[in-house]
Design an enzyme around this catalytic site. Structure first.
Site, PDB file in Angstrom:
ATOM      1  N   ASN A 116       0.840  -1.201   0.000  1.00  0.00           N
ATOM      2  CA  ASN A 116       0.000   0.000   0.000  1.00  0.00           C
ATOM      3  C   ASN A 116       0.870   1.245   0.000  1.00  0.00           C
ATOM      4  O   ASN A 116       1.735   1.407   0.876  1.00  0.00           O
ATOM      5  CB  ASN A 116      -0.901   0.014   1.245  1.00  0.00           C
ATOM      6  CG  ASN A 116      -1.702   1.297   1.365  1.00  0.00           C
ATOM      7  OD1 ASN A 116      -2.694   1.484   0.658  1.00  0.00           O
ATOM      8  ND2 ASN A 116      -1.285   2.188   2.255  1.00  0.00           N
ATOM      9  N   GLU A 117       0.684   2.101  -0.958  1.00  0.00           N
ATOM     10  CA  GLU A 117       1.282   3.426  -1.119  1.00  0.00           C
ATOM     11  C   GLU A 117       2.652   3.602  -0.458  1.00  0.00           C
ATOM     12  O   GLU A 117       2.816   4.366   0.497  1.00  0.00           O
ATOM     13  CB  GLU A 117       0.323   4.528  -0.679  1.00  0.00           C
ATOM     14  CG  GLU A 117      -0.246   4.511   0.686  1.00  0.00           C
ATOM     15  CD  GLU A 117      -1.189   5.685   0.947  1.00  0.00           C
ATOM     16  OE1 GLU A 117      -1.003   6.336   1.990  1.00  0.00           O
ATOM     17  OE2 GLU A 117      -2.106   5.934   0.134  1.00  0.00           O
ATOM     18  N   ASN A 124      -5.252   4.885  -4.700  1.00  0.00           N
ATOM     19  CA  ASN A 124      -5.737   5.688  -3.586  1.00  0.00           C
ATOM     20  C   ASN A 124      -5.852   7.129  -4.079  1.00  0.00           C
ATOM     21  O   ASN A 124      -4.830   7.792  -4.281  1.00  0.00           O
ATOM     22  CB  ASN A 124      -4.780   5.600  -2.398  1.00  0.00           C
ATOM     23  CG  ASN A 124      -4.640   4.185  -1.864  1.00  0.00           C
ATOM     24  OD1 ASN A 124      -5.405   3.301  -2.213  1.00  0.00           O
ATOM     25  ND2 ASN A 124      -3.658   3.969  -1.007  1.00  0.00           N
ATOM     26  N   TYR A 155      -7.503  16.224   0.082  1.00  0.00           N
ATOM     27  CA  TYR A 155      -6.172  16.745   0.355  1.00  0.00           C
ATOM     28  C   TYR A 155      -5.838  17.897  -0.592  1.00  0.00           C
ATOM     29  O   TYR A 155      -6.215  17.875  -1.769  1.00  0.00           O
ATOM     30  CB  TYR A 155      -5.129  15.632   0.252  1.00  0.00           C
ATOM     31  CG  TYR A 155      -5.243  14.622   1.368  1.00  0.00           C
ATOM     32  CD1 TYR A 155      -5.034  15.001   2.683  1.00  0.00           C
ATOM     33  CD2 TYR A 155      -5.587  13.302   1.114  1.00  0.00           C
ATOM     34  CE1 TYR A 155      -5.146  14.084   3.719  1.00  0.00           C
ATOM     35  CE2 TYR A 155      -5.702  12.379   2.137  1.00  0.00           C
ATOM     36  CZ  TYR A 155      -5.482  12.772   3.436  1.00  0.00           C
ATOM     37  OH  TYR A 155      -5.609  11.868   4.459  1.00  0.00           O
ATOM     38  N   TRP A 171     -12.465   5.030   1.903  1.00  0.00           N
ATOM     39  CA  TRP A 171     -11.623   5.133   3.093  1.00  0.00           C
ATOM     40  C   TRP A 171     -12.350   6.032   4.095  1.00  0.00           C
ATOM     41  O   TRP A 171     -12.449   7.214   3.877  1.00  0.00           O
ATOM     42  CB  TRP A 171     -10.247   5.728   2.762  1.00  0.00           C
ATOM     43  CG  TRP A 171      -9.337   5.638   3.950  1.00  0.00           C
ATOM     44  CD1 TRP A 171      -9.109   6.609   4.874  1.00  0.00           C
ATOM     45  CD2 TRP A 171      -8.573   4.507   4.357  1.00  0.00           C
ATOM     46  NE1 TRP A 171      -8.249   6.152   5.844  1.00  0.00           N
ATOM     47  CE2 TRP A 171      -7.912   4.869   5.550  1.00  0.00           C
ATOM     48  CE3 TRP A 171      -8.406   3.216   3.844  1.00  0.00           C
ATOM     49  CZ2 TRP A 171      -7.065   3.984   6.224  1.00  0.00           C
ATOM     50  CZ3 TRP A 171      -7.574   2.353   4.519  1.00  0.00           C
ATOM     51  CH2 TRP A 171      -6.907   2.730   5.691  1.00  0.00           C
ATOM     52  N   LYS A 217     -12.244   9.805   8.947  1.00  0.00           N
ATOM     53  CA  LYS A 217     -12.831   9.588   7.623  1.00  0.00           C
ATOM     54  C   LYS A 217     -13.858   8.453   7.617  1.00  0.00           C
ATOM     55  O   LYS A 217     -14.398   8.104   6.560  1.00  0.00           O
ATOM     56  CB  LYS A 217     -11.747   9.298   6.594  1.00  0.00           C
ATOM     57  CG  LYS A 217     -10.796  10.460   6.331  1.00  0.00           C
ATOM     58  CD  LYS A 217      -9.849  10.135   5.185  1.00  0.00           C
ATOM     59  CE  LYS A 217      -8.817  11.226   5.004  1.00  0.00           C
ATOM     60  NZ  LYS A 217      -7.837  11.245   6.109  1.00  0.00           N
TER      61      LYS A 217
END
Length: 717
Positions: free
Chosen positions: A442-443, A494, A500, A580, A601
């Site tokens: 993941n990221e 994502n 953001y 998310w 979130k």
């Protein structure tokens, strides 16, 4: 490499779950333990008997704990009388924390157990369903093993370490940051402790293998699936711990949901001394009923036994086909099956951290299924076995993954640990039909080519362990066609457009179309999208929001999800849409929203008591169950008289009543009902009723309007 080595096993705890509701025969090591456990507050519960020779005993009560490192704590005669009494599961970081304030370091757990002398031909193992994040295990002062990784089950053979009578089990559990044990980073609290169950497993010396990455040693694969029958291959690993060769008869039976045997297969095999041998049993299930997701999550079970009355293991079986298509998305049993749902972070609750119960896990899954989910992403680690069982039972297709997150290291130790965690995940969960893909990371933020190399090594591990399922990576912070986004079989992104600051100016719609055009032959999904929202913060309309600031009005989150789902829903090439996140969760490094230490979130609050308006937005769009929900219900004190009433519904026209008087009846537009009304001073009752249909639906909120006094300017003289 043998077939059994290339295909992984089922969940590590499945063996003892197979015996629930039965009465155990009291033979071997555990007899004395069962009879005298009450003397040491062992709390094992009632004895259970089975036709199997396997016995399992939970080690729940009677533990002593200290949150520091103590020299000599592994010794049998160490005095732990002043330590804290705890019951498992237990986490030593129980609640959300301010930045940097929660404990990351070594701790100790100790417990006395009473064990009888060994009977000839019996073996004893200890199983930890998880320990975060590294565990050193001692019995009577002797080290029996170490495990690194905080989310998978592990087992050690303790037959040769026990003594008749009282034995002292000591476990050093350490959640200190390392550069070896993944995850190395992440936007979440790293809880610690023996936060999942611990148990003893007693078997015959000839038994189904316990030590294939703590899998059950039995795994079933269906193929050639058609209306008439489905071919079934059942791989069984059989261990002979005797000092001499032996022959074992292996029988597997397929049992349907009513308890009826629908297929069986058996074979006899010779096993050399102190060896594990594999055998594949072949059979067919006639007129198979498919595991068809939420449409029909039908489950069989495979019961495998050694000889007559010997060791026995039960694993789940769901017969289904699936594929992921770059144009059509996710296909289950030949029909379109869009995976839509939320990311379920590692389950945790206020006050107990990640030491959650099976009932709490089941509650999480029920909430998400009620929303209309067809799938979930289990982020960012291997989840408890109960999670996979609930997904099987409810029909939720899963993306499950290991904790490669934020950062990787180009060292042999790190690579080995990451590979181990992936093998454990696959070995322990292989049999669950709900699992559709293996997540390899993941990221990871770095541009360094080493990230791609690490992912390539994990890709190879996954394809060796289970070539039947695709791999997937959740990509974040570089170009959509970056080399590290091209390693896995399919790819998730994502994408937080509209939340953001660096994601402002683009939309989910424009991104998805451009990415599909850029990668027309690659299956793409949305692995994360979301926005913060506090049920305490209310403003309608919400106005601009700074993501890292304390002000996160619920209405901003709601509008974010309305916009993004509209842009995602009609894109069949996106195989999955995962919000998310399902529930607010502990993230000690965060200082935003209405409190420190929480990522807000979630569609539902951390305590699971309050679904936010965005939850009902998805329910209106995803669920077949009629629903009606008035939004902004918590915005009770209104500063203006003229307000909008907005409601979500999938149930057709509805009537608004203001203080008991009908206003109008309208039909929803894109699942939304809207009325403009004027509140009277003081409290107002607002009700929305479905105009027709069964069942009749209604929702009521109470809003108060208070005219604010005029501001008077005062001049200084």
């Amino acid at each position: 490499m043998t077939n059994s080595q290339t295909i992984a096993a089922a969940p590590g705890a499945a063996a003892h779950r197979s015996y629930e509701g039965k009465t155990m025969r009291l033979t071997g090591f555990l007899t004395y333990f069962l009879l005298l456990a009450a003397c040491l507050a062992a709390g094992p519960g009632p004895a259970r008997a089975a036709s199997s020779s396997r016995q399992v005993m939970a080690l729940t009560d009677g533990w002593r704990f200290i949150k520091e490192d103590i020299a000599g704590a592994e010794k049998a005669d160490f005095d732990d009388s002043e330590w804290t009494k705890v019951t498992l599961p237990h986490s030593f970081n129980g609640s959300e924390s301010d930045e940097g304030s929660y404990y990351r370091g070594p701790t100790w757990y100790r417990r006395a157990i009473l064990i009888s002398a060994a009977k000839p031909g019996r073996r004893l193992a200890i199983q930890f369903d998880a320990a975060a994040t590294a565990a050193d295990v001692f019995l009577n002062g002797k080290k029996v093993g170490r495990h690194e990784g905080g989310h998978a089950a592990f087992r050690f053979d303790i037959t040769d370490a026990i003594v008749p009578g009282r034995n002292l089990l000591a476990v050093r559990v350490n959640n200190s940051p390392t550069k070896v044990i993944t995850p190395l980073g992440g936007d979440f609290t790293i809880f610690g402790g023996l936060y999942r169950p611990v148990s003893l497993i007693e078997t015959d010396a000839v038994h189904i293998d316990l030590y294939n990455h703590a899998g059950p040693g039995v795994y079933a694969r269906a193929s050639e699936i058609g209306p008439a029958n489905a071919k079934l291959a059942i791989d069984v690993r059989v261990a002979n711990d005797l000092a001499k060769a032996t022959r074992a008869n292996v029988l597997s039976r397929v049992i349907d949901s009513s308890g009826r045997e629908v297929a069986r297969a058996s074979r006899s095999l010779a096993i050399p001394p102190r060896t594990v041998r594999s055998v594949t049993l072949q059979t067919r299930v006639a007129s198979p009923r498919l595991w068809d997701g939420v449409r029909d999550p039908y489950l069989y079970r495979v019961v495998t036994q050694i000889g007559d009355g010997g060791d026995e293991v039960t694993v789940p079986l769901g017969i289904r086909t699936f594929r992921v298509d770059p144009q059509q998305g996710f296909i289950l049993n030949g029909k379109s099956y869009p995976l839509r749902g939320a990311n379920l972070h590692h389950p945790s609750r206020p006050g107990i951290g990640n030491a959650v119960s099976n009932d709490q896990i089941a509650e999480d899954f029920a909430i998400l299924r009620e929303m209309g989910s067809t799938g979930l992403r289990l982020a960012h680690f291997q989840h408890p076995t109960k999670s996979y069982e609930e997904a099987d039972r409810l029909g939720l297709g899963l993306w499950t993954e290991i904790g490669i997150n934020s950062e990787v290291q180009d060292t042999a130790e790190f690579r080995a640990n990451a590979a181990q965690q992936l093998r454990e995940l696959i070995a322990q969960t292989f049999n669950h039909p709900s699992i559709m893909m293996w997540g390899i990371g993941n990221e990871v933020y770095s541009e360094d080519p080493l990230v791609t190399r690490v992912l390539q090594s994990l890709q190879a591990v996954a394809k060796e362990a289970d070539p039947s399922r695709p791999t997937v990576y959740a990509h974040c912070c570089q170009a959509d066609d970056h080399p590290k986004a091209m390693v896995s079989d399919i790819i998730g992104f994502n994408r937080y457009f509209g939340w953001y600051p660096d994601k402002q100016g683009r939309t989910m719609d424009s991104w998805a179309k451009a990415t599909h055009q850029l990668l027309p032959n690659r299956s793409i999904g949305v692995s994360e999208y979301g926005a913060g929202g506090s049920i305490i913060h209310q403003a309608d309309p919400p106005g601009p929001v700074v993501t890292t600031a304390p002000w996160h009005p619920e209405q901003y989150q709601t509008e974010y999800h309305e916009r993004n789902w509209r842009e995602l829903r009609d894109k069949p090439y996106i195989f999955a849409n995962f919000i998310w996140v399902a529930f607010d969760f502990a993230s000690a490094g965060r200082h935003e929203g209405d409190r420190r230490g929480i990522n807000d979130k979630g569609l539902v609050t951390y305590d699971r008591k309050t679904p936010k308006d965005s939850y009902y937005w998805y329910q209106a769009n995803w669920s077949d169950k009629p629903m009606l929900h008035i939004t902004s219900r918590r915005f009770i004190q209104r500063p203006q008289a003229d307000v909008e009433v907005k409601a979500y519904s999938n149930a057709g026209p509805a009537t608004l009543l203001l203080n008991g008087e009908p206003v109008s009846t309208i039909a929803p537009q894109e699942r939304i009902l809207r009325w403009n009304i004027r509140l009277r001073p003081g409290p107002n009752r607002i009700e929305v009723r479905s105009a027709s249909g069964t069942p009749a639906l209604s929702d009521v909120v109470y809003w108060s309007y208070a005219q604010l006094p005029s501001m008077v300017s005062i001049e200084k003289h």
